[in-house]
Write a protein that holds these residues in place. Structure first.
Motif, PDB file in Angstrom:
ATOM      1  N   LYS A 264       0.810  -1.215   0.000  1.00  0.00           N
ATOM      2  CA  LYS A 264       0.000   0.000   0.000  1.00  0.00           C
ATOM      3  C   LYS A 264       0.849   1.274   0.000  1.00  0.00           C
ATOM      4  N   MET A 265       2.155   1.097   0.139  1.00  0.00           N
ATOM      5  CA  MET A 265       3.041   2.257   0.211  1.00  0.00           C
ATOM      6  C   MET A 265       3.134   2.938  -1.148  1.00  0.00           C
ATOM      7  N   ASP A 266       3.279   4.270  -1.130  1.00  0.00           N
ATOM      8  CA  ASP A 266       3.351   5.066  -2.358  1.00  0.00           C
ATOM      9  C   ASP A 266       4.743   5.687  -2.475  1.00  0.00           C
ATOM     10  N   PHE A 267       5.655   4.975  -3.198  1.00  0.00           N
ATOM     11  CA  PHE A 267       7.010   5.474  -3.384  1.00  0.00           C
ATOM     12  C   PHE A 267       7.067   6.291  -4.673  1.00  0.00           C
ATOM     13  N   TYR A 268       7.300   7.588  -4.556  1.00  0.00           N
ATOM     14  CA  TYR A 268       7.326   8.417  -5.757  1.00  0.00           C
ATOM     15  C   TYR A 268       8.721   8.529  -6.352  1.00  0.00           C
ATOM     16  N   ALA A 269       9.762   8.079  -5.612  1.00  0.00           N
ATOM     17  CA  ALA A 269      11.130   8.133  -6.142  1.00  0.00           C
ATOM     18  C   ALA A 269      12.023   7.205  -5.339  1.00  0.00           C
ATOM     19  N   ASN A 270      13.097   6.728  -5.965  1.00  0.00           N
ATOM     20  CA  ASN A 270      14.134   5.946  -5.296  1.00  0.00           C
ATOM     21  C   ASN A 270      15.428   6.756  -5.290  1.00  0.00           C
ATOM     22  N   TYR A 271      16.353   6.392  -4.422  1.00  0.00           N
ATOM     23  CA  TYR A 271      17.613   7.134  -4.341  1.00  0.00           C
ATOM     24  C   TYR A 271      18.753   6.200  -3.947  1.00  0.00           C
ATOM     25  N   ASN A 272      19.999   6.646  -4.185  1.00  0.00           N
ATOM     26  CA  ASN A 272      21.157   5.911  -3.687  1.00  0.00           C
ATOM     27  C   ASN A 272      22.091   6.801  -2.864  1.00  0.00           C
ATOM     28  N   VAL A 273      21.923   8.130  -2.943  1.00  0.00           N
ATOM     29  CA  VAL A 273      22.690   9.065  -2.115  1.00  0.00           C
ATOM     30  C   VAL A 273      21.696   9.899  -1.321  1.00  0.00           C
ATOM     31  N   LEU A 274      21.770   9.830  -0.006  1.00  0.00           N
ATOM     32  CA  LEU A 274      20.732  10.405   0.845  1.00  0.00           C
ATOM     33  C   LEU A 274      20.615  11.920   0.708  1.00  0.00           C
ATOM     34  N   TYR A 275      21.731  12.622   0.631  1.00  0.00           N
ATOM     35  CA  TYR A 275      21.668  14.088   0.616  1.00  0.00           C
ATOM     36  C   TYR A 275      20.748  14.584  -0.491  1.00  0.00           C
ATOM     37  N   ASN A 276      20.913  14.040  -1.689  1.00  0.00           N
ATOM     38  CA  ASN A 276      20.073  14.474  -2.808  1.00  0.00           C
ATOM     39  C   ASN A 276      18.605  14.164  -2.552  1.00  0.00           C
ATOM     40  N   ALA A 277      18.347  12.994  -1.966  1.00  0.00           N
ATOM     41  CA  ALA A 277      16.966  12.608  -1.678  1.00  0.00           C
ATOM     42  C   ALA A 277      16.334  13.567  -0.672  1.00  0.00           C
ATOM     43  N   VAL A 278      17.103  13.950   0.349  1.00  0.00           N
ATOM     44  CA  VAL A 278      16.574  14.858   1.371  1.00  0.00           C
ATOM     45  C   VAL A 278      16.259  16.224   0.776  1.00  0.00           C
ATOM     46  N   MET A 279      17.124  16.711  -0.126  1.00  0.00           N
ATOM     47  CA  MET A 279      16.873  18.011  -0.743  1.00  0.00           C
ATOM     48  C   MET A 279      15.551  18.001  -1.532  1.00  0.00           C
ATOM     49  N   VAL A 280      15.314  16.907  -2.267  1.00  0.00           N
ATOM     50  CA  VAL A 280      14.067  16.796  -3.040  1.00  0.00           C
ATOM     51  C   VAL A 280      12.871  16.673  -2.093  1.00  0.00           C
ATOM     52  N   ALA A 281      12.994  15.805  -1.082  1.00  0.00           N
ATOM     53  CA  ALA A 281      11.881  15.590  -0.137  1.00  0.00           C
ATOM     54  C   ALA A 281      11.551  16.862   0.629  1.00  0.00           C
ATOM     55  N   ARG A 282      12.563  17.638   0.969  1.00  0.00           N
ATOM     56  CA  ARG A 282      12.310  18.873   1.703  1.00  0.00           C
ATOM     57  C   ARG A 282      11.537  19.876   0.846  1.00  0.00           C
ATOM     58  N   GLU A 283      11.880  19.942  -0.448  1.00  0.00           N
ATOM     59  CA  GLU A 283      11.145  20.844  -1.336  1.00  0.00           C
ATOM     60  C   GLU A 283       9.696  20.396  -1.510  1.00  0.00           C
ATOM     61  N   ARG A 284       9.486  19.088  -1.473  1.00  0.00           N
ATOM     62  CA  ARG A 284       8.129  18.538  -1.599  1.00  0.00           C
ATOM     63  C   ARG A 284       7.406  18.506  -0.259  1.00  0.00           C
ATOM     64  N   LYS A 285       8.135  18.866   0.810  1.00  0.00           N
ATOM     65  CA  LYS A 285       7.590  18.788   2.169  1.00  0.00           C
ATOM     66  C   LYS A 285       7.092  17.364   2.456  1.00  0.00           C
ATOM     67  N   GLY A 286       7.988  16.423   2.097  1.00  0.00           N
ATOM     68  CA  GLY A 286       7.631  15.012   2.214  1.00  0.00           C
ATOM     69  C   GLY A 286       8.542  14.243   3.147  1.00  0.00           C
ATOM     70  N   ALA A 287       8.811  12.967   2.791  1.00  0.00           N
ATOM     71  CA  ALA A 287       9.513  12.056   3.686  1.00  0.00           C
ATOM     72  C   ALA A 287      10.491  11.178   2.918  1.00  0.00           C
ATOM     73  N   VAL A 288      11.527  10.726   3.626  1.00  0.00           N
ATOM     74  CA  VAL A 288      12.527   9.809   3.072  1.00  0.00           C
ATOM     75  C   VAL A 288      12.745   8.674   4.060  1.00  0.00           C
ATOM     76  N   ILE A 289      12.572   7.447   3.617  1.00  0.00           N
ATOM     77  CA  ILE A 289      12.934   6.287   4.437  1.00  0.00           C
ATOM     78  C   ILE A 289      14.441   6.111   4.320  1.00  0.00           C
ATOM     79  N   CYS A 290      15.135   6.111   5.454  1.00  0.00           N
ATOM     80  CA  CYS A 290      16.598   6.150   5.379  1.00  0.00           C
ATOM     81  C   CYS A 290      17.226   5.640   6.676  1.00  0.00           C
TER      82      CYS A 290
END
Length: 290
Positions: A215-241
């Motif tokens: 049921k989880m809704d993953f809108y993107a995958n990542y391999n380097v956390l910093y980049n993922a956090v920058m995107v998630a912060r702009e989307r005001k979202g979340a990162v499993i990490c």
């Protein structure tokens, strides 16, 4: 195909201009153009699309650039190893690492080894398990710090003492950010970023989620956390990490509950002939941990 031609190819790929690359390489433009044409003939593919002003890589060229970079790096590394001073350990040790808390352990190993061998340098490469595994097998990395589960067949390794804690980095204005932990099912309905689907690590996360995984809704995958956090912060979202030894503005880390912790391993190829300096570093690692 020789190393010099690969260096020519990489220079043109970087500059995207034959004239600029020829000046950088100190060769004539006709000579450089001829070498590239011969390389394309040898490979049987077109590596560049040429216009009046730019020379850009084709899709085949993009694929070949990665391999060319690996070959040139290996050649430079081999040359450095052959020129080592017998009286004193010198040279460069290449280490790949996932973004882990156990990097602090690795850092202590590197620091203490360099105190005894000040002429030794380290080259650090950050990526995920799959990429590091590939580069270890290619020989472009000497040692890798990888997250478990990791298939150690064909490797020697030591297990790091630090455990890695999984959780979620949330934008601090999200309702969930008021909690202290994240439980299975609580992220359903929230768009999140996660590690690459299908990897052993992702499977462990799916096991933790249980019946809610589908049921989880993953809108993107990542391999380097910093980049993922920058995107998630702009989307005001979340990162499993994994929990990191750092913080990010407007992002709050919540651990998973039940707790999900994984170990990590420092690995190197079994039976591989290493340089003198890498062999000394591996022996030092074993002394410290055994």
């Amino acid at each position: 195909m020789d190393i010099r031609v690969l260096e020519y190819f990489l220079a043109v790929a970087q500059e995207q201009n034959i004239t600029k690359a020829s000046q950088l390489l100190h060769v004539t433009q006709p000579t450089l153009s001829r070498q590239l044409a011969q390389l394309e003939d040898e490979l049987g593919v077109k590596l560049f699309d040429r216009t009046n002003h730019n020379t850009v890589l084709t899709e085949e060229g993009v694929v070949f650039r990665r391999r060319a970079q690996d070959i040139v790096s290996m050649a430079e590394k081999a040359k450095s190893e052959l020129l080592q001073d017998e009286a004193e350990l010198t040279g460069t040790i290449t280490v790949g690492s996932v973004e882990l808390m156990s990097v602090r352990e690795l850092g202590r190993l590197i620091a203490s080894f360099q105190e005894k061998n000040p002429q030794v340098k380290f080259e650090l490469y950050s990526s995920n398990n799959e990429d590091i595994n590939e580069k270890l097998r290619q020989g472009t990395l000497d040692v890798g710090l990888c997250l478990e589960p990791f298939n150690t067949v064909g490797y020697e390794y030591i297990r790091m003492r630090t455990m890695e804690q999984w959780g979620v980095l949330l934008y601090d204005e999200m309702p969930l950010a008021s909690q202290d932990v994240i439980r299975p099912g609580e992220l359903v309905g929230t768009k999140v970023m996660t590690v690459h689907v299908g990897t052993p690590t992702h499977m462990r996360l799916a096991e933790w989620s249980g019946k809610y995984a589908k049921k989880m809704d993953f809108y993107a995958n990542y391999n380097v956390l910093y980049n993922a956090v920058m995107v998630a912060r702009e989307r005001k979202g979340a990162v499993i990490c994994l929990k990191q030894d750092t913080s990010f503005d407007h992002m709050k880390f919540l651990p998973l509950e039940p707790k999900l912790e994984l170990g990590s391993v420092l690995v190197w190829r079994q039976g591989q002939a290493f340089s003198k300096v890498t062999d000394a570093f591996i022996r030092y690692i074993l002394e410290v941990y055994q």
